[in-house]
Design an enzyme around this catalytic site. Structure first.
Site, mmCIF file in Angstrom:
data_model
loop_
_atom_site.group_PDB
_atom_site.id
_atom_site.type_symbol
_atom_site.label_atom_id
_atom_site.label_comp_id
_atom_site.label_asym_id
_atom_site.label_seq_id
_atom_site.Cartn_x
_atom_site.Cartn_y
_atom_site.Cartn_z
ATOM 1 N N GLY A 1 0.414 -0.037 6.048
ATOM 2 C CA GLY A 1 0.607 -1.105 7.005
ATOM 3 C C GLY A 1 -0.545 -1.678 7.514
ATOM 4 O O GLY A 1 -0.486 -2.254 8.786
ATOM 5 N N GLY A 2 -1.662 -1.834 6.442
ATOM 6 C CA GLY A 2 -2.839 -2.600 7.160
ATOM 7 C C GLY A 2 -3.220 -1.811 8.269
ATOM 8 O O GLY A 2 -3.422 -0.643 8.547
ATOM 9 N N THR B 1 0.990 -1.174 -0.107
ATOM 10 C CA THR B 1 0.059 0.153 -0.014
ATOM 11 C C THR B 1 0.887 1.302 -0.117
ATOM 12 O O THR B 1 2.198 1.111 0.403
ATOM 13 C CB THR B 1 -0.888 -0.085 1.350
ATOM 14 O OG1 THR B 1 -1.645 -1.178 1.170
ATOM 15 C CG2 THR B 1 -1.721 1.169 1.545
#
Ligand code: DON
Length: 581
Positions: free
Chosen positions: A483-484, A391
């Protein structure tokens, strides 16, 4: 003295010649300074694309869109045409916009689409291959932003990306390593493009993407064709051939949403954050509201006492995330209640400064009707954290003071790992961000409630947290990270680093990170930077500690409130780069 400094220069030169120049984004303790404008992203060429557009007379939105398209070329792990994202804009006149171009579940998607006949989750079905993809929103979002708020022509803004795809760029060590991804090999088009059919790319080689260049040229010439027209048709044909669900109608029906950002305050600073379908703004502000009741400055930067209280606040905010959050077009989300400072005060009552809580035993305090929802998600479920690596976030501030904060994703690195045949871009695996089955954790170990179950046309809940912070009504910081679930706590860590502990934006990005997501019931801590004494004190309070995982990538900007200088904070954990003028 003179001879000494001459020999020092010679020595440095010799080292550079022998070992090559230090990589872009080498660890820095000080922020990058620029008088007027700044672009910060994970890739030097992505940042430079934005800077070139600023210098050509574009504003922050033009620059952000240029960076976004360039990252789709030079950072295919996460930069994308086939994914989605959120763009938070604050124009210099104070107006704000939150463009939600998150992927949507295709019309043929159903709640149980990733379950077998016995109701068990089919391993990896929501992660790899065409069926894992939601309808991509990135092209629509970037094009809409540029058209509404940009100053240049789309062709001009996309030119850097087109040239990078056509002429190629030099692969870094990390790219060559990532391109060896075993799941890319499972899909012939991805294997051909990113792995040269098994003759893997090496660091230092030039990587050209003619198919992607052509697709970008077609978008620049007629952006609507990605959703209605020849490109849309080709995407739908590739998806159908690969067994996916996205149709031409799904593409034609895709719409970007211009949503109201969520707002909060922290110690007098104003926070403009990501609303649902992101959980980012709400979880960030809720955690900060809880923490506002403590004198963290007095307790000390990353002392055990501060980490403990912060982790307890994260635990509670992430518990609420699980029960309440999802696509606001499909469920009623109690946003004002969750952001209420009185609710945070009620949560604070349950925090013991000396002892960790147990996630499976925390109870939502009585507040309006919120507590009636408690327990939708079973806290006894086992979950663990995997290491999602990609991401990407980028931040831009221009000379006029317009600010743009964008987080965009394919979900996993390389998304579903499928490249749309002949078109040169990867498709996302964002469907895994839904609760594929109630009570079953997703790839980030997140357990989520009915508000985030799969339905046709719905957007999966996200943790992406593009954020803008104001001081005395003036632009102060532009923040964000991948980083989720760690996105939310990374942004909190950086924001608190500046606000509570007086760090510069670069020091705050550098500072060691920690995270709690309710389940699993442990504090995830970065390996480097916490002393054994601190670790011992946290264990003494009853915390389980976990030192694994990927530690995000803060790509942020602060404004010097006295001089107006733009200060770039890029993440030395990756190869990020802050550039300005
Ligand atoms: O939208 C989300 O929350 C996730 N798809 C983000 C994934 C992510 O950050 C992975 N990388 N580090």
């Amino acid at each position: 003295m003179k001879i000494q400094s001459k020999s020092l220069i010679f020595l440095c030169l010799a080292i550079v010649l022998l070992f090559g120049a230090p990589p872009a984004g080498a660890a820095s303790l000080k922020p990058a300074h620029a008088e007027k404008a700044m672009v910060v992203s994970v890739h030097e060429l992505g940042s430079k694309a934005g800077l070139d557009v600023l210098k050509a007379g574009g504003n922050a939105v033009d620059a952000a869109v240029a960076t976004g398209f360039a990252l789709a070329v030079v950072h295919p792990q996460a930069g994308n045409l086939g994914g989605g994202g959120f763009m938070l804009i604050r124009m210099a006149d104070g107006s704000t916009h939150f463009l939600d171009y998150r992927e949507k579940a295709p019309a043929a998607a159903t709640r149980d689409m990733y379950l077998d006949a016995k109701g068990n989750v089919i391993t990896d079905a929501s992660l790899y291959g065409y069926k894992a993809s939601g309808v991509p929103g990135s092209v629509a979002g970037m094009v809409m932003a540029q058209k509404r708020w940009g100053k240049l022509k789309l062709q001009q803004v996309m030119l850097p990306a087109i040239l990078l795809a056509k002429n190629g760029f030099v692969l870094a060590y990390e790219d060559a390593r990532d391109f060896k991804d075993k799941h890319l090999s499972d899909f012939p088009e991805s294997k051909r493009l990113f792995q040269r059919n098994g003759d893997f790319y090496k660091q230092g080689e030039t990587f050209k993407q003619p198919e992607l260049a052509r697709t970008l040229e077609r978008i620049a010439a007629d952006p609507s064709s990605f959703y209605k027209g020849a490109l849309a048709h080709e995407i739908a044909v590739a998806v159908r051939k690969g067994g996916g669900l996205i149709t031409e109608k799904d593409l034609a029906d895709y719409e970007v949403k211009d949503r109201e950002p969520v707002r909060g305050t922290y110690r007098g600073y104003e926070i403009i954050g990501a609303p649902p379908p992101s959980s980012g703004g709400i979880a960030l502000i809720e955690a900060l509201n809880i923490l506002e009741g403590y004198d963290l400055k007095a307790l000390g930067n990353r002392s055990a006492a501060t980490i403990h209280l912060t982790a307890e606040a994260f635990r509670r905010a992430m518990f609420d995330r699980a029960d309440f959050l999802g696509d606001p077009d499909f469920s009623k989300i109690p946003v004002p209640e969750l952001l209420d400072k009185k609710y945070a005060a009620a949560w604070r009552e349950s925090i013991d400064p000396d002892k960790s809580s147990l996630s499976k035993e925390i109870h939502r305090p009585a507040f309006k009707d919120l507590d009636q929802v408690a327990g939708l998600v079973d806290p006894h479920l086992r979950t663990e954290i995997r290491e999602p690596m990609n991401t990407t976030h980028y931040s831009v501030v221009d000379a006029a003071g317009n600010a743009v904060s964008v987080t965009t994703t394919l979900n996993d690195s390389f998304g579903s790992h499928v490249t749309a045949e002949g078109l040169g871009f990867l498709l996302n695996d964002e469907m895994d961000d839904f609760a594929v089955k109630q009570g079953v954790p997703n790839t980030y170990g997140l357990i989520q409630g009915p508000a985030n179950s799969i339905a046709a046309g719905k957007r999966p809940l996200s943790a992406m947290t593009p954020t803008i912070v104001l001081k005395d009504g003036k632009l102060f910081m532009v923040l964000g990270s991948p980083g989720g679930p760690r996105i939310i706590t990374t942004v909190a860590n950086i924001l608190m680093g500046v606000v509570d502990f007086g760090l510069s934006i670069q020091e705050a990005v550098n500072a060691p990170r920690f995270h709690h997501q309710w389940l699993p019931d442990s504090i995830a801590m970065e390996k480097v930077g916490f002393s054994p004494d601190t670790i011992q004190l946290l264990s003494n309070k009853g915390h389980k500690l976990d030192f694994s995982g990927y530690w995000s990538d803060g790509e942020c900007i602060a404004i010097d409130q006295k001089t107006g200088e733009r200060l770039g904070g890029t993440d030395a954990r990756n190869n990020g780069k802050a550039v300005g003028y």
